[in-house]
Design an enzyme around this catalytic site. Sequence first.
Site, PDB file in Angstrom:
ATOM      1  N   THR A  17      -3.695   7.419  -0.074  1.00 47.62           N
ATOM      2  CA  THR A  17      -4.500   6.221  -0.328  1.00 47.62           C
ATOM      3  C   THR A  17      -5.261   5.816   0.924  1.00 47.62           C
ATOM      4  O   THR A  17      -6.473   5.568   0.875  1.00 47.62           O
ATOM      5  CB  THR A  17      -3.609   5.057  -0.793  1.00 47.62           C
ATOM      6  OG1 THR A  17      -2.885   5.457  -1.964  1.00 47.62           O
ATOM      7  CG2 THR A  17      -4.442   3.822  -1.105  1.00 47.62           C
ATOM      8  N   PHE A  62       0.806  -1.220   0.000  1.00 43.49           N
ATOM      9  CA  PHE A  62       0.000   0.000   0.000  1.00 43.49           C
ATOM     10  C   PHE A  62       0.834   1.263   0.000  1.00 43.49           C
ATOM     11  O   PHE A  62       1.751   1.423   0.823  1.00 43.49           O
ATOM     12  CB  PHE A  62      -0.879   0.067   1.266  1.00 43.49           C
ATOM     13  CG  PHE A  62      -1.998  -0.914   1.290  1.00 43.49           C
ATOM     14  CD1 PHE A  62      -3.237  -0.597   0.757  1.00 43.49           C
ATOM     15  CD2 PHE A  62      -1.812  -2.171   1.836  1.00 43.49           C
ATOM     16  CE1 PHE A  62      -4.272  -1.511   0.774  1.00 43.49           C
ATOM     17  CE2 PHE A  62      -2.837  -3.093   1.860  1.00 43.49           C
ATOM     18  CZ  PHE A  62      -4.079  -2.763   1.327  1.00 43.49           C
ATOM     19  N   ASP A  63       0.492   2.180  -0.887  1.00 46.26           N
ATOM     20  CA  ASP A  63       0.810   3.577  -0.654  1.00 46.26           C
ATOM     21  C   ASP A  63      -0.017   3.990   0.564  1.00 46.26           C
ATOM     22  O   ASP A  63      -1.140   3.523   0.747  1.00 46.26           O
ATOM     23  CB  ASP A  63       0.422   4.415  -1.866  1.00 46.26           C
ATOM     24  CG  ASP A  63       0.447   5.896  -1.569  1.00 46.26           C
ATOM     25  OD1 ASP A  63       1.537   6.411  -1.263  1.00 46.26           O
ATOM     26  OD2 ASP A  63      -0.624   6.518  -1.610  1.00 46.26           O
ATOM     27  N   VAL A  64       0.516   4.863   1.393  1.00 49.58           N
ATOM     28  CA  VAL A  64      -0.177   5.239   2.633  1.00 49.58           C
ATOM     29  C   VAL A  64      -0.776   6.642   2.552  1.00 49.58           C
ATOM     30  O   VAL A  64      -1.982   6.839   2.746  1.00 49.58           O
ATOM     31  CB  VAL A  64       0.776   5.129   3.844  1.00 49.58           C
ATOM     32  CG1 VAL A  64       0.081   5.593   5.132  1.00 49.58           C
ATOM     33  CG2 VAL A  64       1.272   3.687   3.999  1.00 49.58           C
ATOM     34  N   VAL A 100      -1.459  -1.515  -4.150  1.00 45.65           N
ATOM     35  CA  VAL A 100      -2.675  -0.699  -4.027  1.00 45.65           C
ATOM     36  C   VAL A 100      -2.280   0.750  -3.757  1.00 45.65           C
ATOM     37  O   VAL A 100      -1.565   1.041  -2.786  1.00 45.65           O
ATOM     38  CB  VAL A 100      -3.553  -1.221  -2.875  1.00 45.65           C
ATOM     39  CG1 VAL A 100      -4.852  -0.425  -2.795  1.00 45.65           C
ATOM     40  CG2 VAL A 100      -3.828  -2.712  -3.031  1.00 45.65           C
TER      41      VAL A 100
END
Length: 238
Positions: free
Chosen positions: A19, A14-16, A177
Amino acid sequence: MPAKPLRSFRYLSFDVVGTLIDFEAGLVGSLRSIAAEHGVDLDGEAALALYRTARYTPEALSFPDDLARVYLEIAPDLGLPVDPALGVRLRDGVAAWAPFADSVAAMARLKQHYRLIAMTNAQRWAFAHFDAALGHPFHAAFTTDDTGTEKPDPAFFHQVFAFVEAEGGSRDDILHVAQSQYHDIGISRALGMTNCWIERRHDVAGYGGTIAPADFTTPDYHFTSMAALADAAAVEFA
């Protein structure tokens, strides 16, 4: 149709910021707080455009420490005081940036089926706050402090690949994601990953505070919320 079903992945990376954490609301909210104290009516989209220009320059520092510098650069155009103390306030305010309304529940649901990996261009100190706000969902986390670089540098991704390989997996086991076409979706495709675009700005024109990509990448999966991704995964695991 996506090449692989959601249930076939072992990991979600994941990008944080942008996102899972509502970066734009956090940044604009902090600037509006300063503006209100000085009688200024702040345009949120204009502020994001100024931020984007100021952030992506050769003299940029690591995020979010760089916000102290960015503030001093954009303050005159926003009609705000050019005060270093306000730049520090903007930077420190990152600790209170909140997740999107669907992030915490979605991550808890996804954690039931996958090992979740954070891949963030934020420094470790900021990620610690984000991780806590999200309910500590991650199996592993990679920050710019850990990798020594920032996405979309392929070197960032290769460190994640090495970690997964040490656990007996491969990049084929990862669904990446993210909301940023520039930082994540384009490069993940170039590196042969399957990706999922969370289009957080689906109802707003432009790229806001995120740099626009040179070319748009059609993602393997496309949702406008984390809740929708969690729903789709739940169907496949039912």
